[in-house]
Design a protein around this motif. Structure first.
Motif, mmCIF file in Angstrom:
data_model
loop_
_atom_site.group_PDB
_atom_site.id
_atom_site.type_symbol
_atom_site.label_atom_id
_atom_site.label_comp_id
_atom_site.label_asym_id
_atom_site.label_seq_id
_atom_site.Cartn_x
_atom_site.Cartn_y
_atom_site.Cartn_z
ATOM 1 N N LEU A 55 0.826 -1.275 0.162
ATOM 2 C CA LEU A 55 -0.279 0.092 -0.197
ATOM 3 C C LEU A 55 0.864 1.314 -0.002
ATOM 4 O O LEU A 55 0.449 2.256 0.044
ATOM 5 C CB LEU A 55 -0.820 0.250 1.176
ATOM 6 C CG LEU A 55 -2.127 -1.016 1.277
ATOM 7 C CD1 LEU A 55 -2.962 -0.718 2.488
ATOM 8 C CD2 LEU A 55 -3.016 -0.758 -0.037
ATOM 9 N N LEU A 57 2.829 2.291 2.382
ATOM 10 C CA LEU A 57 3.093 2.716 3.698
ATOM 11 C C LEU A 57 4.388 2.833 4.320
ATOM 12 O O LEU A 57 5.150 1.807 3.795
ATOM 13 C CB LEU A 57 2.197 2.016 4.708
ATOM 14 C CG LEU A 57 0.731 1.792 4.319
ATOM 15 C CD1 LEU A 57 -0.077 1.075 5.334
ATOM 16 C CD2 LEU A 57 0.162 3.208 4.032
ATOM 17 N N ARG A 71 0.583 6.162 6.563
ATOM 18 C CA ARG A 71 0.278 7.071 5.498
ATOM 19 C C ARG A 71 0.470 8.488 5.966
ATOM 20 O O ARG A 71 -0.359 8.894 6.769
ATOM 21 C CB ARG A 71 -1.100 6.647 5.153
ATOM 22 C CG ARG A 71 -1.363 7.414 3.742
ATOM 23 C CD ARG A 71 -2.949 7.271 3.346
ATOM 24 N NE ARG A 71 -3.303 7.935 2.264
ATOM 25 C CZ ARG A 71 -4.030 8.604 1.854
ATOM 26 N NH1 ARG A 71 -5.045 8.752 2.823
ATOM 27 N NH2 ARG A 71 -4.384 9.086 0.989
ATOM 28 N N ILE A 109 -7.268 2.267 5.618
ATOM 29 C CA ILE A 109 -6.119 3.069 5.271
ATOM 30 C C ILE A 109 -6.126 2.770 3.532
ATOM 31 O O ILE A 109 -6.245 3.692 2.774
ATOM 32 C CB ILE A 109 -4.496 2.928 5.591
ATOM 33 C CG1 ILE A 109 -4.586 3.202 7.074
ATOM 34 C CG2 ILE A 109 -3.925 3.702 4.622
ATOM 35 C CD1 ILE A 109 -3.282 3.147 7.721
ATOM 36 N N GLU A 110 -6.578 1.527 3.339
ATOM 37 C CA GLU A 110 -6.583 1.190 1.859
ATOM 38 C C GLU A 110 -7.945 1.679 0.954
ATOM 39 O O GLU A 110 -7.943 2.516 0.040
ATOM 40 C CB GLU A 110 -6.819 -0.240 1.629
ATOM 41 C CG GLU A 110 -6.788 -0.576 0.231
ATOM 42 C CD GLU A 110 -6.168 -1.988 -0.352
ATOM 43 O OE1 GLU A 110 -5.839 -2.726 0.652
ATOM 44 O OE2 GLU A 110 -6.076 -2.318 -1.548
ATOM 45 N N THR A 111 -9.001 2.064 2.083
ATOM 46 C CA THR A 111 -10.184 2.704 1.513
ATOM 47 C C THR A 111 -10.141 4.056 1.111
ATOM 48 O O THR A 111 -10.448 4.425 0.332
ATOM 49 C CB THR A 111 -11.333 2.362 2.615
ATOM 50 O OG1 THR A 111 -11.456 1.008 2.798
ATOM 51 C CG2 THR A 111 -12.636 3.161 1.919
ATOM 52 N N LEU A 112 -9.201 4.729 2.093
ATOM 53 C CA LEU A 112 -8.718 6.168 1.772
ATOM 54 C C LEU A 112 -7.924 6.360 0.734
ATOM 55 O O LEU A 112 -8.175 7.265 -0.071
ATOM 56 C CB LEU A 112 -8.093 6.886 3.148
ATOM 57 C CG LEU A 112 -9.070 6.957 4.304
ATOM 58 C CD1 LEU A 112 -8.310 7.421 5.420
ATOM 59 C CD2 LEU A 112 -10.169 7.585 4.233
ATOM 60 N N ILE A 113 -7.108 5.657 0.301
ATOM 61 C CA ILE A 113 -6.104 5.973 -0.825
ATOM 62 C C ILE A 113 -6.906 5.553 -2.162
ATOM 63 O O ILE A 113 -6.807 6.109 -2.847
ATOM 64 C CB ILE A 113 -5.075 4.509 -0.476
ATOM 65 C CG1 ILE A 113 -4.078 4.774 0.653
ATOM 66 C CG2 ILE A 113 -4.084 4.574 -1.837
ATOM 67 C CD1 ILE A 113 -2.887 3.896 0.891
ATOM 68 N N THR A 114 -7.835 4.385 -1.951
ATOM 69 C CA THR A 114 -8.475 4.122 -3.184
ATOM 70 C C THR A 114 -9.541 5.125 -3.432
ATOM 71 O O THR A 114 -9.638 5.752 -4.882
ATOM 72 C CB THR A 114 -9.267 2.716 -2.979
ATOM 73 O OG1 THR A 114 -8.341 1.694 -2.588
ATOM 74 C CG2 THR A 114 -10.077 2.268 -4.249
ATOM 75 N N GLY A 116 -8.918 8.130 -2.852
ATOM 76 C CA GLY A 116 -8.164 9.621 -2.765
ATOM 77 C C GLY A 116 -8.347 10.728 -1.809
ATOM 78 O O GLY A 116 -8.426 11.877 -2.236
ATOM 79 N N GLU A 118 -7.379 12.470 1.414
ATOM 80 C CA GLU A 118 -6.274 12.821 2.091
ATOM 81 C C GLU A 118 -6.685 13.343 3.611
ATOM 82 O O GLU A 118 -7.869 13.642 3.821
ATOM 83 C CB GLU A 118 -5.401 13.914 1.395
ATOM 84 C CG GLU A 118 -4.768 13.212 0.145
ATOM 85 C CD GLU A 118 -3.537 13.886 -0.265
ATOM 86 O OE1 GLU A 118 -2.483 13.339 -0.200
ATOM 87 O OE2 GLU A 118 -3.623 15.056 -0.523
#
Ligand code: GLV
Ligand code: MN
Ligand code: MN
Length: 416
Positions: A55, A57, A71, A109-114, A116, A118
């Motif tokens: 991810l 991180l 992140r 965290i992956e949900t937030l990355i996917t 977009g 911040e």
């Protein structure tokens, strides 16, 4: 649009991690035996660290083997918000105890990355070494060292109750003696841990999210009772100094202490090792453990005093000598009221039923509460089972718990 975690991905990861150290029950139950700092623990750690790195991180490992994956936020001057739990298990463990909190943190965290999205503050997901304390007492050892509650030298010298291995040697052997110094010097802005309830209350009451207000006090003692080994056929009863009989009387007495105190008092003899453990020999010695817990420090002290008197009386009556060793002693912990409110508000905003409750089990969050505002989220356990290979939680409850975690993290990550 309200952001949700991907529960299928989270369950897939829980299953994959649960395969490492998997144990199967007689009715096809799939549990987990991944005791701290064993080869299986190393395999579990490697897998989770791979997911963290995939991810993107930033992964750091400290001197006691705690692992932190961050992140960064948009404001690098602000301390991150941390979540996490543990991935070690007891020998008859399930796939959710601890693991859910770590993998749900990763999922958030992956949900937030996917998506977009911040955040102002960075987000860290951690797993702490030896939370169970089943192999290396005390429990929550890694998080205790992280917050400065136990010197690193003392922690590295703890010996395993099963094979006598030294913690520091095992940590180095599995490659997780990291460089980041302990105690930590960059504590998080806030900490929130998702965990299964491990008890029956949420399921009994049909409630989805437990809003945890604190953790009960824990007192662990190891006793070594020494009598005299003797021939089972020739030694008259009046001449015996039977360590196993003394252990049995203490075991029974410990249950009576809990019954007499009533309320929330619990008392457990969980380990009992007679020596030489043979059919025709009066036992020479017994090593046994006693676990006492209460949400009230004064009642817990009362239980400890009654236990001390019980041991003295039995030792006297059965003419055995006693050595006592404190394996763990933690006072009850109250979580930060503001953080508890945030958990409740996030769960309710998602439409979930909530209930405030204490935790009966020990958790890394109780150590983090020493250094930053902390709270916990509970999800129901089917049949209230935990520390049992049949431990289970419905995917819909996993989703509710992880969604609540995601939104508490988002809320805290925007804090000043
Ligand atoms: C550890 O998690 C315990 O509650 O025993
Ligand atoms: Mn746990
Ligand atoms: Mn546990």
């Amino acid at each position: 649009m309200v952001l949700h975690i991907d529960v299928d991905r989270l369950v897939r990861r829980l299953d994959e991690l649960g395969e490492l150290g998997a144990v199967e029950g007689p009715n096809g139950e799939r549990g987990c035996a991944r005791l701290a700092l064993t080869d299986d623990d190393r395999a579990g750690r490697d897998l989770v660290v791979t997911w963290m790195r995939d991810l993107g991180l930033v992964v750091e490992i400290d001197e006691i083997g705690n692992v932190f994956a961050t992140r960064p936020g948009t404001d690098p001057g602000l301390a991150p918000v941390m979540t996490g739990s543990h991935i070690d298990t007891v020998r008859t463990g399930g796939r959710f105890d601890g693991n859910l909190g770590v993998l749900a943190g990763l999922e958030a965290i992956e949900t937030l990355i996917t998506a977009g999205v911040e955040t102002r503050r960075g987000l860290t997901v951690a797993f702490f070494t030896d939370e169970e304390g089943a192999r290396f007492p005390p429990d929550m050892l890694g998080s205790l060292v992280y917050v400065g509650g136990m010197p690193i030298e003392a922690a590295l010298d703890v010996c395993a109750v099963d094979d006598g291995a030294r913690l520091g040697d095992e940590l180095a052997r599995i490659g997780y003696a990291g460089p980041r110094p302990v105690p930590g010097d960059r504590f998080p802005h806030a900490f929130v841990e998702l965990h299964i309830e491990q008890g029956p209350i949420l399921e009994d009451e049909g409630i989805t999210i437990g809003v945890v207000e604190g953790v009960q006090g824990i007192s662990w003692t190891e006793l070594t009772l020494t009598g005299r080994s003797a021939h089972a056929g020739t030694t008259p009863m009046r001449l015996r100094r039977d360590a196993l009989l003394a252990a049995a009387r203490i075991t029974d007495g410990v249950r009576r202490i809990a019954d007499d105190l009533g309320g929330d008092q619990v008392a457990t003899v969980g380990r009992l090792e007679p020596h030489p453990n043979l059919v025709n020999v009066v036992a020479q010695s017994v090593t046994m453990t006693v676990d006492l817990r209460n949400t009230s420090e004064s009642v817990l002290r009362d239980a400890e005093a009654r236990f001390a008197t019980l041991v003295d009386e039995v030792a006297d009556a059965e003419r055995v000598t006693v050595e006592r060793r404190t394996l763990a002693r933690f006072e009850p912990v109250e979580f930060d009221a503001g953080m508890v409110d945030r958990v409740e508000a996030a769960a309710r905003a998602l439409g979930h039923s909530t209930r405030r409750m204490p935790s009966g089990a020990g958790h890394d969050a109780q150590m983090l509460a020493r250094v930053c505002p902390t709270a916990m989220i509970f999800t129901p356990s089917i049949d209230g089972l935990s520390h049992n290979i049949a431990e289970d939680t419905h995917p819909s409850d996993i989703a509710a718990g992880a969604d609540t975690l995601l939104h508490v993290l988002l809320d805290c990550a925007q804090m000043e």
